[in-house]
Design a protein around this motif. Structure first.
Motif, PDB file in Angstrom:
ATOM      1  N   PRO A 160      39.348  52.647  38.325  1.00  0.00           N
ATOM      2  CA  PRO A 160      40.503  51.737  38.379  1.00  0.00           C
ATOM      3  C   PRO A 160      40.105  50.388  38.966  1.00  0.00           C
ATOM      4  CG  PRO A 160      40.665  53.425  40.082  1.00  0.00           C
ATOM      5  CD  PRO A 160      39.520  53.809  39.207  1.00  0.00           C
ATOM      6  N   VAL A 161      40.799  49.356  38.532  1.00  0.00           N
ATOM      7  CA  VAL A 161      40.500  48.000  38.981  1.00  0.00           C
ATOM      8  C   VAL A 161      41.759  47.358  39.541  1.00  0.00           C
ATOM      9  CG1 VAL A 161      38.672  47.776  37.254  1.00  0.00           C
ATOM     10  CG2 VAL A 161      40.970  46.950  36.726  1.00  0.00           C
ATOM     11  N   PHE A 162      41.565  46.244  40.233  1.00  0.00           N
ATOM     12  CA  PHE A 162      42.695  45.434  40.684  1.00  0.00           C
ATOM     13  C   PHE A 162      42.365  43.974  40.463  1.00  0.00           C
ATOM     14  CE2 PHE A 162      39.951  45.436  44.371  1.00  0.00           C
ATOM     15  CZ  PHE A 162      40.123  44.175  44.929  1.00  0.00           C
ATOM     16  N   THR A 163      43.396  43.174  40.333  1.00  0.00           N
ATOM     17  CA  THR A 163      43.235  41.739  40.108  1.00  0.00           C
ATOM     18  C   THR A 163      43.661  40.991  41.358  1.00  0.00           C
ATOM     19  OG1 THR A 163      43.703  42.016  37.752  1.00  0.00           O
ATOM     20  CG2 THR A 163      43.842  39.782  38.643  1.00  0.00           C
ATOM     21  N   GLY A 164      42.761  40.177  41.915  1.00  0.00           N
ATOM     22  CA  GLY A 164      43.065  39.410  43.109  1.00  0.00           C
ATOM     23  C   GLY A 164      43.952  38.213  42.827  1.00  0.00           C
ATOM     24  N   SER A 165      44.288  37.508  43.883  1.00  0.00           N
ATOM     25  CA  SER A 165      45.220  36.387  43.761  1.00  0.00           C
ATOM     26  C   SER A 165      44.665  35.254  42.908  1.00  0.00           C
ATOM     27  CB  SER A 165      45.572  35.855  45.156  1.00  0.00           C
ATOM     28  OG  SER A 165      44.408  35.429  45.840  1.00  0.00           O
ATOM     29  N   THR A 166      43.337  35.160  42.785  1.00  0.00           N
ATOM     30  CA  THR A 166      42.726  34.103  41.976  1.00  0.00           C
ATOM     31  C   THR A 166      42.461  34.554  40.545  1.00  0.00           C
ATOM     32  OG1 THR A 166      40.488  34.753  42.668  1.00  0.00           O
ATOM     33  CG2 THR A 166      41.631  33.108  44.012  1.00  0.00           C
TER      34      THR A 166
END
Length: 389
Positions: free
Chosen positions: A95-101
């Motif tokens: 699984p992945v996540f997307t940061g604020s940038t």
């Protein structure tokens, strides 16, 4: 039909492994050769800082990071861009996540679980991995290798070269493959630091990050964090501008990017009537010590002298050029796209090229890994079309 067809892939980084995935999934017998004792070493090194796989942003902005892209690279990214990279990682159970940038990272924040899952899938698809096999060129249509058991020649229906760039020799990318080609764009450091001969006063600040600045080199602008090191400057903020600085653009830093220059000068003038410049920088402007040290270091070298506010807003960073090529995160230069039809060598039908050995460059931040994966995918897909034609 791909059954009973064979493929040799030289290089077991992201580009080579992606090509192996494509070909083996289609039923080809794939052998991957790599000169190092284990595979994916540069991929694993990237994972030590979190493994920034890709970046979710407007496609036009994503493509702009690559500058003047050759059509083959543009096509590869169009078919395997940020969304496809994200789906690929999740398809491997990571699984992945997307940061604020917009930067995309595995939840595990490292490369090893992803690489293990990928190698497991390749093994299930019948891929053979041979390590300590160094490609030494061609003998007619055969590929020559130096192996632990001596020189070996191998041939296959398809060859994909994914030998990497020319930096980080200890991880396997040494650029030695270039001697097997007659026309190579010279290697240049990319995503690199720059050498600075610091005075002794800067010693206490080595290793310290510099935050909340705006760096500029020509038209390139970066607000990323960067670091003072014993030998110069490096870090994400610097890497974003490294191509422009390497190619001759002067480097400036705005130490107070959220302040207007005219208002800042008025504040300085009023404070200087009561205090020394050092006290004004520390107490009135509240600059951290590392910024004050950098200001003092570079303002002393600036000729002719400039008003203090001007220097605070555009302090020249005087350097002695890029750090050595082998210390760069990546390299520009390599095999020109003009020698290719798509991603296939015009001089050797059935031989395809992918990854960093091609002549392109991009900043860190997910662009590098995405393009390596995308060109590996494109080379594998083109190879399938070739054997079926």
């Amino acid at each position: 039909m791909t059954d009973h067809r064979t493929a040799i892939i030289v290089g077991a980084g992201p580009a080579g492994l992606m090509a192996a995935d494509v070909l083996s999934a289609a039923g080809m017998a794939v052998t991957v050769m790599d000169r190092m004792p284990s595979v994916g070493r540069k991929f694993l090194m990237a994972g030590k800082s979190g493994l920034n796989l890709t970046k979710i942003e407007n496609p036009a902005d994503f493509n702009a990071a690559f500058g003047d892209m050759p059509p083959a690279l543009r096509d590869a990214l169009a078919h395997f861009g940020p969304e496809q990279v994200t789906a690929w990682a999740e398809g491997l159970g990571q699984p992945v996540f997307t940061g604020s940038t917009g930067r995309v990272f595995p939840v595990a924040m490292k490369a090893s679980p992803l690489l293990r899952a990928w190698l497991h899938r390749l093994a299930q698809q019948g891929v053979t991995l041979l390590t300590r096999w160094t490609w030494t060129g061609w003998d007619g249509n055969d590929l020559r290798f130096d192996t632990p058991d001596g020189p070996v020649a191998r041939s296959a229906d398809i060859t994909i070269l994914a030998c990497g760039g020319a930096s980080w020799r200890r991880l396997g990318s040494d650029g030695e493959w270039a001697r097997h080609f007659s026309d190579i764009a010279p290697f240049k450091p990319a995503n690199c630091g720059f050498r600075v001969d610091w005075s002794d006063h800067m010693g206490p600040y080595f290793g310290q990050p510099i935050k909340a600045t705006c760096l500029q080199a020509g038209a390139a602008i970066s607000r990323g964090e960067w670091v003072i090191t014993k030998n110069g400057i490096e870090g994400g903020g610097i890497y974003a501008l490294s191509a422009a600085v390497r190619d001759g653009a002067p480097l400036f830093v705005d130490l107070m990017p959220d302040h207007d220059a005219a208002a800042l000068q008025e504040k300085l003038d009023a404070a200087r009537m009561k205090s020394s410049l050092g006290k004004v920088l520390k107490s009135t402007l509240r600059l951290p010590p590392v910024k004050i040290a950098l200001f003092n270091e570079m303002s002393r070298r600036t000729k002719p002298a400039r008003p203090t506010a001007t220097l605070l807003k555009a302090l020249p960073i005087l350097h002695n050029g890029p750090a050595p090529l082998d210390q760069a995160i990546s390299t520009a230069g390599g095999l020109p796209f003009a020698q290719l039809h798509g991603l296939m060598l015009q001089s050797r039908p059935g031989t395809f090229v992918a990854g960093e050995m091609l002549d392109w460059e991009a900043p860190t931040g997910g662009y590098l890994i995405t393009a390596c994966l995308a060109t590996g995918k494109a080379a594998g897909t083109a190879a399938l079309r070739f054997v079926d034609s």
